[in-house]
Design an enzyme around this catalytic site. Sequence first.
Site, PDB file in Angstrom:
ATOM      1  N   SER A 167       9.954  50.816  19.020  1.00  0.00           N
ATOM      2  CA  SER A 167       9.813  51.724  20.389  1.00  0.00           C
ATOM      3  C   SER A 167       8.677  51.147  21.108  1.00  0.00           C
ATOM      4  O   SER A 167       7.742  50.303  20.587  1.00  0.00           O
ATOM      5  CB  SER A 167       9.190  53.068  19.939  1.00  0.00           C
ATOM      6  OG  SER A 167      10.170  53.606  18.776  1.00  0.00           O
ATOM      7  N   GLU A 222      17.414  54.096   8.464  1.00  0.00           N
ATOM      8  CA  GLU A 222      16.205  55.182   8.736  1.00  0.00           C
ATOM      9  C   GLU A 222      16.424  56.451   8.759  1.00  0.00           C
ATOM     10  O   GLU A 222      15.739  57.544   7.944  1.00  0.00           O
ATOM     11  CB  GLU A 222      15.602  54.686  10.300  1.00  0.00           C
ATOM     12  CG  GLU A 222      14.176  55.610  10.705  1.00  0.00           C
ATOM     13  CD  GLU A 222      13.736  55.156  12.084  1.00  0.00           C
ATOM     14  OE1 GLU A 222      14.465  54.507  12.757  1.00  0.00           O
ATOM     15  OE2 GLU A 222      12.278  55.444  12.164  1.00  0.00           O
ATOM     16  N   GLU A 243      18.093  65.557  20.195  1.00  0.00           N
ATOM     17  CA  GLU A 243      19.093  65.282  21.278  1.00  0.00           C
ATOM     18  C   GLU A 243      19.868  64.323  21.179  1.00  0.00           C
ATOM     19  O   GLU A 243      21.045  64.340  21.348  1.00  0.00           O
ATOM     20  CB  GLU A 243      18.407  65.427  22.679  1.00  0.00           C
ATOM     21  CG  GLU A 243      17.777  66.766  22.979  1.00  0.00           C
ATOM     22  CD  GLU A 243      16.321  66.821  22.214  1.00  0.00           C
ATOM     23  OE1 GLU A 243      15.660  66.054  21.536  1.00  0.00           O
ATOM     24  OE2 GLU A 243      15.612  68.102  22.335  1.00  0.00           O
ATOM     25  N   SER A 293       4.283  53.550  12.935  1.00  0.00           N
ATOM     26  CA  SER A 293       3.833  53.954  11.498  1.00  0.00           C
ATOM     27  C   SER A 293       3.251  52.898  10.823  1.00  0.00           C
ATOM     28  O   SER A 293       3.903  51.893  10.828  1.00  0.00           O
ATOM     29  CB  SER A 293       4.753  54.562  11.097  1.00  0.00           C
ATOM     30  OG  SER A 293       5.335  55.869  11.965  1.00  0.00           O
TER      31      SER A 293
HETATM   32  C1  FAD Z   1       5.756  60.683  13.625  1.00  0.00           C
HETATM   33  C2  FAD Z   1       6.303  59.509  14.492  1.00  0.00           C
HETATM   34  C3  FAD Z   1       6.465  58.243  13.965  1.00  0.00           C
HETATM   35  C4  FAD Z   1       7.142  57.085  14.512  1.00  0.00           C
HETATM   36  N1  FAD Z   1       7.178  55.854  13.968  1.00  0.00           N
HETATM   37  C5  FAD Z   1       7.759  54.627  14.676  1.00  0.00           C
HETATM   38  C6  FAD Z   1       7.470  53.513  14.170  1.00  0.00           C
HETATM   39  O1  FAD Z   1       7.198  53.431  13.111  1.00  0.00           O
HETATM   40  N2  FAD Z   1       8.297  52.721  14.795  1.00  0.00           N
HETATM   41  C7  FAD Z   1       8.823  52.804  15.988  1.00  0.00           C
HETATM   42  O2  FAD Z   1       9.395  51.827  16.369  1.00  0.00           O
HETATM   43  N3  FAD Z   1       8.832  54.149  16.604  1.00  0.00           N
HETATM   44  C8  FAD Z   1       8.521  55.093  15.877  1.00  0.00           C
HETATM   45  N4  FAD Z   1       8.281  56.211  16.513  1.00  0.00           N
HETATM   46  C9  FAD Z   1       8.778  56.565  17.787  1.00  0.00           C
HETATM   47  C10 FAD Z   1      10.379  57.303  17.765  1.00  0.00           C
HETATM   48  O3  FAD Z   1      11.279  56.585  17.433  1.00  0.00           O
HETATM   49  C11 FAD Z   1      10.466  57.647  19.517  1.00  0.00           C
HETATM   50  O4  FAD Z   1       9.324  58.408  19.813  1.00  0.00           O
HETATM   51  C12 FAD Z   1      11.741  58.274  19.650  1.00  0.00           C
HETATM   52  O5  FAD Z   1      12.672  57.407  19.552  1.00  0.00           O
HETATM   53  C13 FAD Z   1      11.556  58.990  21.168  1.00  0.00           C
HETATM   54  O6  FAD Z   1      11.445  58.144  21.950  1.00  0.00           O
HETATM   55  P1  FAD Z   1      10.195  58.403  23.040  1.00  0.00           P
HETATM   56  O7  FAD Z   1       9.241  58.853  22.594  1.00  0.00           O
HETATM   57  O8  FAD Z   1      10.067  57.431  24.265  1.00  0.00           O
HETATM   58  O9  FAD Z   1      10.907  59.597  24.086  1.00  0.00           O
HETATM   59  P2  FAD Z   1      12.095  59.622  25.160  1.00  0.00           P
HETATM   60  O10 FAD Z   1      12.978  58.720  24.978  1.00  0.00           O
HETATM   61  O11 FAD Z   1      11.451  59.213  26.415  1.00  0.00           O
HETATM   62  O12 FAD Z   1      12.711  60.884  25.329  1.00  0.00           O
HETATM   63  C14 FAD Z   1      11.889  62.182  25.776  1.00  0.00           C
HETATM   64  C15 FAD Z   1      12.892  63.342  25.833  1.00  0.00           C
HETATM   65  O13 FAD Z   1      14.160  63.187  26.576  1.00  0.00           O
HETATM   66  C16 FAD Z   1      15.243  63.317  25.615  1.00  0.00           C
HETATM   67  N5  FAD Z   1      16.308  62.447  25.901  1.00  0.00           N
HETATM   68  C17 FAD Z   1      16.149  61.105  26.033  1.00  0.00           C
HETATM   69  N6  FAD Z   1      17.406  60.358  26.297  1.00  0.00           N
HETATM   70  C18 FAD Z   1      18.165  61.614  26.210  1.00  0.00           C
HETATM   71  C19 FAD Z   1      19.684  61.556  26.124  1.00  0.00           C
HETATM   72  N7  FAD Z   1      20.504  60.441  26.283  1.00  0.00           N
HETATM   73  N8  FAD Z   1      20.097  62.723  25.926  1.00  0.00           N
HETATM   74  C20 FAD Z   1      19.606  63.940  25.824  1.00  0.00           C
HETATM   75  N9  FAD Z   1      18.317  63.750  25.934  1.00  0.00           N
HETATM   76  C21 FAD Z   1      17.571  62.385  25.909  1.00  0.00           C
HETATM   77  C22 FAD Z   1      14.650  63.100  24.405  1.00  0.00           C
HETATM   78  O14 FAD Z   1      15.443  63.826  23.439  1.00  0.00           O
HETATM   79  C23 FAD Z   1      13.173  63.743  24.325  1.00  0.00           C
HETATM   80  O15 FAD Z   1      13.189  64.953  24.143  1.00  0.00           O
HETATM   81  C24 FAD Z   1       7.774  57.326  15.835  1.00  0.00           C
HETATM   82  C25 FAD Z   1       7.642  58.810  16.401  1.00  0.00           C
HETATM   83  C26 FAD Z   1       7.082  59.680  15.673  1.00  0.00           C
HETATM   84  C27 FAD Z   1       6.956  60.996  16.427  1.00  0.00           C
END
Ligand code: FAD
Length: 394
Positions: free
Chosen positions: A115, A231, A364, A148
């Site tokens: 990410s 995952e 989502e 993480s």
């Molecule tokens: C506890 C925790 C541990 C994590 N650990 C890791 C890790 O070790 N390594 C790593 O790489 N990542 C990690 N992540 C990151 C995680 O994979 C991302 O937070 C996640 O993929 C969402 O991306 P974003 O936060 O950029 O949200 P965004 O992609 O910006 O999403 C924001 C909102 O928009 C909605 N949305 C986005 N696109 C769509 C769509 N096409 N249709 C409908 N709704 C949509 C989403 O559902 C969300 O509600 C972790 C996250 C958490 C919370």
Amino acid sequence: MTDAAELKRRAAELLAAHPPAATDRLDFLRARFDAGLAWVHYPEGLGGLGAARSLQAVVDAELEAAGAPDNDPRRNGIGLGMAAPTILKYGTEEQKQRYLRPLWTGEEVWCQLFSEPGAGSDLAGLGTRAVREGDGDWVVNGQKVWTSSAHNARWAILIARTDPDVPKHAGITYFLCDMTDPGVDVRPLRQITGEAEFNEVFLTDVRIPDSRRLGAIGDGWKVAQTTLNNERVAIGGMRLPREGGMIGPVSRTWRERPELRTHDLHQRLLGLWVEAEVARLTGERLRQQLALGQPGPEGAGMKLAFARLNQEISGLEVELRGEEGLLYDDWTMRRPELVDFVGRDAGYRYLRSKGNSIEGGTSEVLLNIVAERVLGLPSEPRTDKDVAWKDLAR
Ligand SMILES: Cc1cc2nc3c(=O)[nH]c(=O)nc-3n(C[C@H](O)[C@H](O)[C@H](O)COP(=O)(O)OP(=O)(O)OC[C@H]3O[C@@H](n4cnc5c(N)ncnc54)[C@H](O)[C@@H]3O)c2cc1C
């Protein structure tokens, strides 16, 4: 093929040669790996015996009964659940030999540099760049986020953009990144629980030899699918005894604290108990499917159910405990080595489970995956499929 009796014989042999009470923990784990009893479905020479995956339980039970140490799998969830199956599928023989043994024993913890601030759900849009110097090393620059365990990790699975001139999914390459290299800067990110279980990671001129590329140049998206599918299974499909997950603590409180009970909470608890049991049994089914190969998009459904249930159950537990449920143990900044849902208090469970519908793909996005790849429904309109990544609006 190796059967249960043969595995029991090999476990007895291991225990006789390395009695747990008289053997150093790490020596025992290394010997277990070398005996092919680490993950029995892996190939011989890589910690396994090419046996059925379901037979792992036979080995685990024999060794546990003899008081043997385990590899503390919760400390290295990303390594065991995601990096290992990806290295097994796409790694060269040399890579498999180098990385899998210390990964399994827990000597080397892994994290996931996927990410980015501008690429989470739209992971394929990522902007971290890896540029090759002639036929030599790759030089990586960019920022990753929500990583993480980066603070405990020796290695990372990393995806980076190697070709900005082709559509976004085509220009990504997968690497194994040494977290101790100069240019890797790990900074804590504090969460709603008060703890910093994850991090932001800045990569500045990090040099990665081509021998640490996993899969072909430009194939990173395909390789990452193996990681992501694993995952979801790792997060949502853990093997649990009945009441082994979130439903356990709330059921115990219900039994032990009759003064807290109300009719409404009783109805809701029963409903969630049944759903948790259905989810647990569905997980068993999923693992049986896994015995036949790598997980596909079905893991998305399991992870969806896990996230919703964890949030509903932990919410019910806080309600059941009333004022007591609002107490939270400690807000000092901590750097936990693992996520322990069951061993912590109700307040922690409630707060930490909020992340379950975000980590490993948001609910989502997983609904979209189930709709398109499991149910075969029409896909979302995609306007960026044939556009070079460098020309996409950002
Ligand atoms: C506890 C925790 C541990 C994590 N650990 C890791 C890790 O070790 N390594 C790593 O790489 N990542 C990690 N992540 C990151 C995680 O994979 C991302 O937070 C996640 O993929 C969402 O991306 P974003 O936060 O950029 O949200 P965004 O992609 O910006 O999403 C924001 C909102 O928009 C909605 N949305 C986005 N696109 C769509 C769509 N096409 N249709 C409908 N709704 C949509 C989403 O559902 C969300 O509600 C972790 C996250 C958490 C919370």
